[in-house]
Scaffold this active site. Sequence first.
Site, PDB file in Angstrom:
ATOM      1  N   GLY A   8       0.813  -1.219   0.000  1.00 64.49           N
ATOM      2  CA  GLY A   8       0.000   0.000   0.000  1.00 64.49           C
ATOM      3  C   GLY A   8       0.837   1.254   0.000  1.00 64.49           C
ATOM      4  O   GLY A   8       0.567   2.204   0.739  1.00 64.49           O
ATOM      5  N   VAL A  61      -3.171  -7.497  -1.977  1.00 60.07           N
ATOM      6  CA  VAL A  61      -2.534  -8.250  -0.889  1.00 60.07           C
ATOM      7  C   VAL A  61      -3.535  -8.999  -0.013  1.00 60.07           C
ATOM      8  O   VAL A  61      -3.137  -9.783   0.844  1.00 60.07           O
ATOM      9  CB  VAL A  61      -1.636  -7.339  -0.025  1.00 60.07           C
ATOM     10  CG1 VAL A  61      -0.370  -6.963  -0.786  1.00 60.07           C
ATOM     11  CG2 VAL A  61      -2.375  -6.106   0.456  1.00 60.07           C
ATOM     12  N   SER A 139      -2.907   0.576  14.743  1.00 67.42           N
ATOM     13  CA  SER A 139      -3.543   1.878  14.909  1.00 67.42           C
ATOM     14  C   SER A 139      -3.962   2.039  16.361  1.00 67.42           C
ATOM     15  O   SER A 139      -4.175   1.048  17.069  1.00 67.42           O
ATOM     16  CB  SER A 139      -4.788   1.983  14.013  1.00 67.42           C
ATOM     17  OG  SER A 139      -5.580   3.104  14.357  1.00 67.42           O
ATOM     18  N   TYR A 152     -12.528  -1.924  11.489  1.00 68.86           N
ATOM     19  CA  TYR A 152     -11.158  -1.401  11.450  1.00 68.86           C
ATOM     20  C   TYR A 152     -10.431  -1.676  12.766  1.00 68.86           C
ATOM     21  O   TYR A 152      -9.282  -2.139  12.777  1.00 68.86           O
ATOM     22  CB  TYR A 152     -11.202   0.097  11.158  1.00 68.86           C
ATOM     23  CG  TYR A 152      -9.850   0.737  10.962  1.00 68.86           C
ATOM     24  CD1 TYR A 152      -9.162   0.614   9.758  1.00 68.86           C
ATOM     25  CD2 TYR A 152      -9.256   1.496  11.973  1.00 68.86           C
ATOM     26  CE1 TYR A 152      -7.931   1.217   9.568  1.00 68.86           C
ATOM     27  CE2 TYR A 152      -8.024   2.095  11.799  1.00 68.86           C
ATOM     28  CZ  TYR A 152      -7.373   1.953  10.592  1.00 68.86           C
ATOM     29  OH  TYR A 152      -6.139   2.549  10.407  1.00 68.86           O
ATOM     30  N   ALA A 154     -11.079  -4.016  14.948  1.00 63.50           N
ATOM     31  CA  ALA A 154     -10.828  -5.451  15.049  1.00 63.50           C
ATOM     32  C   ALA A 154      -9.609  -5.857  14.240  1.00 63.50           C
ATOM     33  O   ALA A 154      -8.758  -6.635  14.712  1.00 63.50           O
ATOM     34  CB  ALA A 154     -12.051  -6.237  14.574  1.00 63.50           C
ATOM     35  N   ILE A 185      -3.102  11.366  12.014  1.00 64.43           N
ATOM     36  CA  ILE A 185      -2.020  11.765  11.125  1.00 64.43           C
ATOM     37  C   ILE A 185      -2.580  12.657  10.025  1.00 64.43           C
ATOM     38  O   ILE A 185      -3.650  12.391   9.478  1.00 64.43           O
ATOM     39  CB  ILE A 185      -1.330  10.534  10.505  1.00 64.43           C
ATOM     40  CG1 ILE A 185      -0.906   9.550  11.601  1.00 64.43           C
ATOM     41  CG2 ILE A 185      -0.137  10.958   9.652  1.00 64.43           C
ATOM     42  CD1 ILE A 185       0.033  10.111  12.641  1.00 64.43           C
TER      43      ILE A 185
END
Length: 244
Positions: A8, A61, A139, A152, A154, A185
């Site tokens: 990514g 991926v 994260s 997200y 999880a 960010i």
Amino acid sequence: MAAAIITGSARGIGAAIALRLAKDGYDIALNDISEAMFESNDIVEKITAQGVKCEKFIADVSKYSDCEAMVKAVKDTFGSIDVLVNNAGITRDGLMARMAEEQYDLVISVNQKSVFNMMKLVGNVMMRQRSGRIVNLSSVAGVYGNPGQINYSASKAAIIGMTKTVAKELGSRGVTCNAVAPGFIKTPMTDKLTDEQKKAMIDLIAMKRYGEVEEIAGVVSFLASKDASYVTGQVIEISGGLMM
């Protein structure tokens, strides 16, 4: 010369990590899901300007077969894979009560399954080399949870457990495995927030500002370096003191 693969990495945090590792002297294998992700993007030129080799590898991926083909191609191109950074990820946000099964499954597939795919395949290369560095992007959502992001959160929490497991499994072969957990960010996504939304988020941060993608890349650079040779199984939060 040593080589690094970053999933990514056409833009955003992944591209920043790729550029930083190029400055550290690594040949770079960029990856993203389509050639279109690299359009209007000069990341390849920025990397080759550092005097290293750089190749793009298009692969989804979340699919094991794509990862298998890519890892073989990267190994054939560069001769070794010394650093793996699992950065690929997506969001499909929504409150649990209204979240569709497809939203949940897609995020788990891209964010979590991709990490298994790449660690298994690249881990086999690194075990034969008896050296390697794996860095996974988790994260703060995976540490604290986040309303509207059960899928997200999880996926990112799972990455922490996977990181610690692989650190234990591969440590005796000279392979380290660590994770970083970014907070808020500065990205094009945060630029779209209202001033009120931005203030609410910044009020939670001890340093009272967003992080920069280069600040994530700097920590990844350390974890990939010789200075981190005795650091493994760790999760480093990069959040400016969020939720401290």
